[in-house]
Design a protein around this motif. Structure first.
Motif, PDB file in Angstrom:
ATOM      1  N   GLU A   1     -61.248 -10.648 -87.993  1.00 44.23           N
ATOM      2  CA  GLU A   1     -60.007 -10.378 -88.704  1.00 44.23           C
ATOM      3  C   GLU A   1     -59.065  -9.503 -87.864  1.00 44.23           C
ATOM      4  N   ALA A  46     -64.495 -15.947 -85.393  1.00 44.27           N
ATOM      5  CA  ALA A  46     -64.970 -16.219 -86.751  1.00 44.27           C
ATOM      6  C   ALA A  46     -66.243 -17.058 -86.739  1.00 44.27           C
ATOM      7  N   ARG A  85     -57.500 -11.792 -85.397  1.00 49.19           N
ATOM      8  CA  ARG A  85     -56.503 -12.659 -86.041  1.00 49.19           C
ATOM      9  C   ARG A  85     -55.176 -11.927 -86.221  1.00 49.19           C
ATOM     10  N   ILE A  86     -55.218 -10.704 -86.696  1.00 50.31           N
ATOM     11  CA  ILE A  86     -53.993  -9.948 -86.943  1.00 50.31           C
ATOM     12  C   ILE A  86     -53.345  -9.510 -85.631  1.00 50.31           C
ATOM     13  N   ARG A 103     -63.978  -7.131 -85.122  1.00 49.44           N
ATOM     14  CA  ARG A 103     -64.133  -8.161 -86.134  1.00 49.44           C
ATOM     15  C   ARG A 103     -63.137  -9.296 -85.911  1.00 49.44           C
ATOM     16  N   SER A 108     -61.113  -1.415 -87.148  1.00 51.18           N
ATOM     17  CA  SER A 108     -61.281  -1.876 -85.764  1.00 51.18           C
ATOM     18  C   SER A 108     -62.248  -0.985 -85.006  1.00 51.18           C
ATOM     19  N   LYS A 123     -48.070 -11.065 -88.329  1.00 49.75           N
ATOM     20  CA  LYS A 123     -49.068 -10.414 -89.182  1.00 49.75           C
ATOM     21  C   LYS A 123     -49.161  -8.921 -88.848  1.00 49.75           C
ATOM     22  N   PRO A 173     -59.179 -16.124 -82.435  1.00 53.71           N
ATOM     23  CA  PRO A 173     -59.722 -15.767 -83.760  1.00 53.71           C
ATOM     24  C   PRO A 173     -60.725 -16.776 -84.308  1.00 53.71           C
TER      25      PRO A 173
END
Length: 265
Positions: free
Chosen positions: A74, A60, A77-78, A72, A213, A84, A56
């Motif tokens: 994000e 970023a 990351r999730i 993305r 997504s 998460k 991630p």
């Protein structure tokens, strides 16, 4: 149009066939697609970066430098944090495997259970623990890592991976473990195409819409009564099982999707 597909050095070698397929399909629709590995830097005029790593922070950094990422940062990351993922599913009302973070073996209050690293993938950092002794071994092995606890749910070592392209279901694959509670195809499980019910389609579209997504896999435990529970989201998701069970090129669909999306933005 110029774009890049980003991999770690190790994964770029393991996924060479898919990379070549992506480049071939990109060329057919006038996209110049290049491989970007490790610390190599993209040209500033790149239209997009197809990010194929579990990192991630790296994702970023590309976004902060103005590049359009698929997926993305994000999403990355999730998807690469099981806790998460669980929190997102709970918020969306999607049925999910009960999950909690644990910091010591004393917080594991029932057996059998499943222990996982929060950021593991491919079934390699997952253990079915039948006793406190098993749990202690897992905690010792992954000392210093973030761990999660899940009750063991009988699924006949069967799950379903749904491949999403935007909010479209590309396909779904039923995976059954071979002598293990893990169903991963790369660990020797068997696979077959799986037709989704209307309710199941609603669940996966809800997740993809919330994440915004582009291309992900969503894994559900398939229960004996036909219900399912969200287990994980995969970004990047490997397409080997989809190629084996469906008769279209994932690379072609992905490149066409990218060109349409960028043309409309």
């Amino acid at each position: 149009m110029k774009g890049y597909v980003y991999y770690s050095r190790e994964e770029s070698s393991r996924n060479r066939a898919f990379i070549d397929d992506l480049m071939m399909e990109a060329a057919k629709i006038s996209i110049d697609l290049y491989l970007l590995v490790e610390d190599e830097q993209p040209d500033a005029d790149a239209a997009f970066i197809l990010f194929r790593d579990r990192h991630p922070e790296k994702a970023a950094s590309f976004e902060q430098n103005g590049f359009h990422l698929v997926n993305r940062a994000e999403v990355n990351r999730i998807a690469n944090d099981k806790m998460k993922t669980f929190e997102l599913a709970t918020l969306l009302g999607v049925p999910t495997v009960p999950t909690k973070k644990v910091h010591s073996v004393n917080e594991v209050n029932s057996y059998p259970c499943v222990l996982k690293t929060v950021d593991g993938h491919g079934g390699n950092e997952v253990s079915l623990c039948m006793s406190k002794t098993d749990a202690k071994t897992f905690f010792s092995r992954f000392e210093g890592r973030s761990l999660i606890f899940q009750p063991f749910i009988e699924s006949g070592a069967t799950d379903v991976r749904v491949f999403m392209l935007g909010q479209e279901v590309l396909g779904a694959v039923k995976r059954t473990g071979n002598g293990s509670f893990k169903s991963n195809y790369t660990l020797g499980g068997s696979i077959e195409e799986y037709p989704l019910s209307t309710r199941q389609q609603k669940d996966v579209i809800t997740i993809a819409r919330a994440l915004k997504s582009d291309y992900i896999g969503i894994d559900f435990l398939l229960l004996p009564n036909g219900n399912w529970l969200l287990n994980e989201i995969e970004d990047p998701v490997g397409a080997r099982s989809l190629y084996k069970t469906h008769d279209f090129s994932v690379a072609e669909r992905l490149m066409v999707y990218m060109k349409r999306k960028l043309a409309s933005s």
